[in-house]
Design an enzyme around this catalytic site. Structure first.
Site, short mmCIF file in Angstrom:
data_model
loop_
_atom_site.label_atom_id
_atom_site.label_comp_id
_atom_site.label_asym_id
_atom_site.label_seq_id
_atom_site.Cartn_x
_atom_site.Cartn_y
_atom_site.Cartn_z
N LYS A 168 0.87 -1.18 0.00
CA LYS A 168 0.00 0.00 0.00
C LYS A 168 0.90 1.23 0.00
O LYS A 168 1.91 1.25 0.71
CB LYS A 168 -0.89 -0.04 1.24
CG LYS A 168 -1.92 1.09 1.33
CD LYS A 168 -2.83 0.89 2.56
CE LYS A 168 -3.90 1.98 2.66
NZ LYS A 168 -4.80 1.76 3.83
N SER A 220 -9.71 1.96 2.88
CA SER A 220 -8.85 2.76 2.02
C SER A 220 -7.84 1.92 1.25
O SER A 220 -7.18 2.43 0.34
CB SER A 220 -8.08 3.78 2.87
OG SER A 220 -7.26 3.12 3.82
N SER A 263 -9.99 -0.54 7.04
CA SER A 263 -9.43 -0.48 5.68
C SER A 263 -8.72 -1.72 5.18
O SER A 263 -8.32 -1.76 4.02
CB SER A 263 -8.49 0.71 5.55
OG SER A 263 -9.22 1.88 5.48
#
Ligand code: GLN
EC number: 6.3.5.7
Length: 483
Positions: A76, A151, A175
């Site tokens: 990420k 997210s 998330s």
């Protein structure tokens, strides 16, 4: 090659069926071909990947082994990667090349994992749909008109579309688990302090925790093994030995006490998701688990408390992005105040600015007691509810989300509607508990997840239950059409 899980890749590499370099090349080609539909990557790191793959092949040729040695993953884009753009999904950090590796990145690299790239995400990890990224929305591979969740939507979409077997992600209020649910993956948020936050760009420091997103519990065990552990560079990292997570997968579920909170099945829950949740409960009962109704009476206060605490911490954490030291700087400022205002006004997107304003307001002298302090007290009540429940049960089970993935744009003009979708996930962050989401069926062709929560440091128990469930169901093996 792209259908293999991490566990299958490890076996294939050990048996010399293929090399890490061959696998890496095949996946990079697949990403180039298919990612334009999804937008799941912000940056690709082909050169780094190929050199790491060759190095892993050489280590294997020298007799080394390890489940992650030569395994392709992605990070990420809020984990700092030395010399590589680390954008956090924001224009503010579009030109930021991290000068060092996050602990998670360094640990996985040392274990021999191969970094294919950095995945798309909501700006500064704020969101539940991956629509707030400066680099554009991510699409859900199960239906390109729907969101993948957020997210960590880039990591989720990429793994779900079989662009790679697993990826790192972070979870401040859901998330990891929510995008896992929306894309038919298994995702684990560890206990707060289990995985180092050093080099993980902060959103809300008392809630943020890194963890794995993969297709199976078995793969989450492998990736978590490489991420977890004490780090003296993170003052909230906990000095507890890391158990062998793969060894915990095969425990019997005979007599396992599963608590099902009555508050989870209220009006806001899609009845079709309620039914799938009950089906998963029946499946676990067949494996020997015993179901107990429980109550989490303060759950209704969790969303308002979280949406005070998280923005409050964010407003403080994001004050460092001032246009002076690093990150975006506006053109031709008139004076220092103009430089601050325009750099932050132009560098941050609308949702991030909203959270900074909410957080600064909640922390201001006149309102601190009414909002921030009150929210902290609710946080304790939420934790106490869990402590009481875990005196009675070994695990808590419920839906991961009240609804399946919504259409792109459906909630982007109504932030509160999006916040309400986090109802089942944020309580674990407020309490610091570990939680896992696993595939449990489909509604209108869109995946649905079931969430398991366990006491502190019982990640092994979560993985055990999910693995046994996955040995007896095949939801997690379903692949989106076209991928
Ligand atoms: N949706 C939540 C938020 O927007 C959680 C995000 C996260 O876990 N990073 O704050």
């Amino acid at each position: 090659m792209h259908h293999m899980t991490l566990a299958e890749i490890a076996r294939g590499l050990a048996d010399k069926k293929f090399s890490s370099e061959e696998l890496t090349q095949a996946l990079l080609a697949r990403i180039a071909q298919l990612d334009p539909q999804l937008n799941s990557f912000i940056s690709l790191t082909e050169e780094l990947a190929l050199s790491q793959a060759k190095a892993a092949d050489a280590r294997r040729a020298n007799g080394e082994s390890g489940a992650l040695l030569g395994a392709p993953i992605a990070h990420k884009d809020l984990f700092c990667t030395q010399g590589i753009r680390t954008s956090c999904g924001s224009k503010m950090l579009d030109n930021f090349k991290a000068p060092y590796d996050a602990t998670v990145v360094a640990k996985l690299a040392a274990a021999g994992a191969v970094t294919l790239g950095k995945t798309n995400m909501d700006e500064f990890a704020m969101g539940s749909a991956n629509e707030s990224s400066y680099y554009g929305a991510v699409k859900n591979p199960w239906n390109l008109e729907h969101v993948p969740g957020g997210s960590s939507g880039g990591s989720a979409a990429a793994v779900a579309a079989r662009l790679l077997p697993a990826a790192t992600a972070t979870d401040t209020g859901g998330s990891i688990r929510q995008p896992a649910a929306f894309t038919n993956l298994t995702g684990l948020k560890p206990t707060y302090g289990r995985v180092s936050r050093w080099g993980m760009i902060a959103y809300a420091s008392s809630l943020d925790q890194g963890g794995p997103l993969a297709r199976t519990a078995e793969d989450c065990a492998i990736l978590l093994q490489g991420m977890a552990g004490f780090d003296p560079n993170d003052s909230t990292s906990i000095d507890e030995p890391v158990p062998d997570y793969s060894a915990s997968l095969n425990g019997s579920l005979q007599g396992l006490r599963i608590g099902v909170p009555k508050e989870y099945f209220s009006a806001g829950l899609d009845p079709r998701i309620a039914e799938l949740t009950h089906n998963s409960i029946k499946e676990l009962e067949k494996l020997g688990a015993v179901i107990k109704p429980i109550s989490l009476p303060n759950m209704q206060h969790a969303i308002p408390a979280y949406y005070v605490i998280a923005p409050a911490e964010a407003s403080s954490n994001l004050s460092r992005f001032d246009g002076v030291r690093f990150g975006y700087r506006c053109e031709n400022p008139d004076n220092l105040m103009d430089l601050y205002k325009r750099s932050r006004g132009e560098g941050f997107g609308a949702e991030v600015q909203r959270r900074i304003m909410v957080g600064a307001y909640a922390l201001s002298a006149g309102y601190y007691d009414a909002y921030y302090l009150k929210a902290q007290k609710i946080r304790r009540l939420v934790k106490n509810d869990f402590m009481a429940a875990f005196n009675e049960v070994d695990i808590i089970l419920g839906p991961t989300t009240p609804n399946p993935a919504w259409k792109l744009g459906a909630k982007s003009s109504d932030p509160v509607a999006e916040y309400l979708e986090d109802v089942y996930t944020i309580t674990a962050n407020l309490a610091g508990l570990p939680g896992l989401s696993m595939p449990a069926g489909f509604v209108d062709g869109l995946p649905v997840g079931v969430q398991l929560l366990a006491p502190y440091f019982q990640e092994g128990r979560l993985l055990n239950v999910a693995h046994q469930y996955q040995l007896n169901t095949d939801w997690h093996t379903r692949t989106p059409t076209g991928f």
